[in-house]
Write an enzyme that holds these catalytic residues in place. Sequence first.
Site, PDB file in Angstrom:
ATOM      1  CE  LYS A   3     -30.916 -24.946  -7.507  1.00 44.38           C
ATOM      2  NZ  LYS A   3     -32.197 -25.532  -8.419  1.00 44.38           N
ATOM      3  CD  GLU A  57     -30.335 -33.195   6.250  1.00 43.41           C
ATOM      4  OE1 GLU A  57     -30.118 -31.860   5.810  1.00 43.41           O
ATOM      5  OE2 GLU A  57     -31.709 -34.227   6.643  1.00 43.41           O
ATOM      6  N   GLY A  59     -33.401 -29.457  -7.842  1.00 42.86           N
ATOM      7  CA  GLY A  59     -32.549 -30.671  -7.237  1.00 42.86           C
ATOM      8  C   GLY A  59     -32.739 -31.619  -7.987  1.00 42.86           C
ATOM      9  NE  ARG A  60     -39.380 -31.700  -7.389  1.00 46.80           N
ATOM     10  CZ  ARG A  60     -39.639 -30.694  -7.294  1.00 46.80           C
ATOM     11  NH1 ARG A  60     -38.465 -30.806  -6.034  1.00 46.80           N
ATOM     12  NH2 ARG A  60     -40.466 -29.710  -7.275  1.00 46.80           N
ATOM     13  CD  GLU A  87     -38.183 -32.398  -3.313  1.00 41.72           C
ATOM     14  OE1 GLU A  87     -38.359 -32.758  -1.761  1.00 41.72           O
ATOM     15  OE2 GLU A  87     -37.104 -32.167  -3.866  1.00 41.72           O
ATOM     16  CG  HIS A 107     -43.287 -65.055  -2.714  1.00 39.95           C
ATOM     17  ND1 HIS A 107     -43.539 -65.526  -2.731  1.00 39.95           N
ATOM     18  CD2 HIS A 107     -41.716 -64.506  -4.236  1.00 39.95           C
ATOM     19  CE1 HIS A 107     -43.136 -65.962  -3.946  1.00 39.95           C
ATOM     20  NE2 HIS A 107     -42.392 -65.395  -4.912  1.00 39.95           N
ATOM     21  CE  LYS A 163     -34.365 -28.934   3.871  1.00 44.11           C
ATOM     22  NZ  LYS A 163     -34.316 -28.189   2.209  1.00 44.11           N
TER      23      LYS A 163
HETATM   24  O1  F6P Z   1     -34.889 -30.805   1.240  1.00 44.80           O
HETATM   25  C1  F6P Z   1     -35.809 -30.946  -0.152  1.00 44.80           C
HETATM   26  C2  F6P Z   1     -34.410 -30.807  -1.083  1.00 44.80           C
HETATM   27  O2  F6P Z   1     -34.128 -28.848  -0.854  1.00 44.80           O
HETATM   28  C3  F6P Z   1     -34.895 -31.282  -2.462  1.00 44.80           C
HETATM   29  O3  F6P Z   1     -35.550 -30.719  -3.060  1.00 44.80           O
HETATM   30  C4  F6P Z   1     -33.048 -31.504  -2.601  1.00 44.80           C
HETATM   31  O4  F6P Z   1     -32.863 -32.422  -3.892  1.00 44.80           O
HETATM   32  C5  F6P Z   1     -32.848 -31.744  -1.490  1.00 44.80           C
HETATM   33  O5  F6P Z   1     -33.036 -31.420  -0.034  1.00 44.80           O
HETATM   34  C6  F6P Z   1     -30.978 -31.988  -1.481  1.00 44.80           C
HETATM   35  O6  F6P Z   1     -30.452 -30.159  -1.215  1.00 44.80           O
HETATM   36  P1  F6P Z   1     -29.338 -29.773  -2.080  1.00 44.80           P
HETATM   37  O7  F6P Z   1     -28.370 -30.090  -3.553  1.00 44.80           O
HETATM   38  O8  F6P Z   1     -29.251 -28.225  -2.020  1.00 44.80           O
HETATM   39  O9  F6P Z   1     -28.033 -30.079  -0.730  1.00 44.80           O
END
Ligand code: F6P
Length: 546
Positions: free
Chosen positions: A211, A217, A273-274, A359, A390, A510
């Site tokens: 987003k 990452e 995002g979610r 979240e 199990h 972060k």
């Molecule tokens: O760290 C949490 C977050 O901001 C989530 O809410 C989001 O889905 C995810 O990181 C990834 O963010 P982006 O889509 O901006 O890379």
Amino acid sequence: MTATNANGLTSTDAWKSLSDHFEQIKDKHLRQWFAEDADRAKTFTVDAIGLTLDYSKNRINAETVQQLTRLAESAQLKQHIEAMFKGEKINVTERRAVLHTALRAPREAKIEFEGENIVPGVHEVLDKMSGFCSRVTDGRWKGHTGKPIRNVVNIGIGGSDLGPVMAYEALRHYSNRNLTLRYVSNVDGTDFFEATRDLDPAETLFIVSSKTFTTLETMTNARSARSWLLSGLGDDESAVAKHFVAVSTNAEKVKEFGIDTDNMFVFWDWVGGRYSMDAAIGLSTMLAIGPKHFRELLDGFHEMDQHFRTAPFDQNLPVIMGLLTVWYANFFGASTVAVLPYDQYLKRFPAYLQQLTMESNGKSTTLAGTRVDYDTSPIFWGEPGTNGQHSFYQLIHQGTHLIPCDFIAFVNSLNPRGSHQDYLVANVIAQGEALAMGKTQQQVKDEGTEAELIPHRVFEGNRPSNTLLIDRLTPAVLGKLIALYEHSVFVQGVIWQIDSFDQWGVELGKVLAQQIIPELQSTDSPLNHDSSTNQLIQRYRELKSS
Ligand code: F6P
């Protein structure tokens, strides 16, 4: 420190009256509830939009439902639902609207946001996604060397990963088996390595999904993907255009990364995002299952949206499930909820729900800026059945924690094979029964059990569960299930008076990581953290160079 919420939720008449009611019924056993009322299952079952929710194995009676409904009314749930659907800026701490429901609206719908109908824009992106998917899957989209694309790697994390992975797994039955889909999320280099080690760069397309297009990452993995691709294709920068597309709200950053914005699929900051797997973030899902099935998925979401918006609270699936979550979290003190899908295709569904639920509602400050004086989101977790039986079910049956369970079961398997489905469904039904009814001391004794073993073999029962029984897993059903939980989370957030759409709690770690990265890369820069953090950094430096 924020002030406590002394005059908030827990002081309302609806809450106080629920507390009194709880005191009256808290010890009553489900065995008794069922014995007293032959119609109990019927009373507490809702059949709506192709889903059957049997919630009769909950520690409730008709009055509980009335009181919970009253709580929802006193929280002005109806008005909050309308505010969300109408695009009011209900994400107050980020000053944003929350309009994921517009992502699945039909083409002819009209949803105004800031004076503009946003539905045509949504469909423009969906059309662009469909055109792209057709070109990739029919081989018209060629890689740099002229080969068609056979592998697609989605790079993203959190909401830009969990929904797509879950949907890909859930809808594998409907997927194009000629295309290999992989998902890379972790900044651990192992994730990227294992996802790409057997792929031919000439046949591989990367979807960089983010987003913000700034996430550590994702950007790290995207840069590694670019190096991997270029080193496999002779270091020709022009290859990037044929092997990278982006999904984002941030065109500037996409351009800066070197992806042509023609190859970018947009969404908007009114999509959290979610809540974005049905936006362009679902591009990998659409590639896997095709535009037609993707539309069915969206239609399923939309059907649940309509149900949520219009059904009376006592017949409203997300409202019932949301209120039951509040009931157990706040009155019974249950700190977790287990989601137990009896379908192997839903193996990632609990993991997906963890971000959606926790979240969203893992908050302790109310919208008014006061500290809550009640619990908010329980911890959601789970695994598919029957595997979990199990493993951790022992604790659910005989442990000391009360764990409400959501069982999700399908009548018809997508892969019928002998008696497998009967065995699978028999198990899910049996688990609900065992949890609710248990086994008394007398029953254990009557079976001829040795006296000293009797206490070990007693099942207290009275352990609550919901059972969702559905015909079969289709794209539309998956959409309904996801929207069911999205809206249940919304209901909980409204009751708890929190902002379910921000996530400030992820920020501090972060920021600290950004500070620690150069400290790990230096051998001698001074360290000004607490002694434990300093020691860990120092130890890393020593072992890294040894
Ligand atoms: O760290 C949490 C977050 O901001 C989530 O809410 C989001 O889905 C995810 O990181 C990834 O963010 P982006 O889509 O901006 O890379």
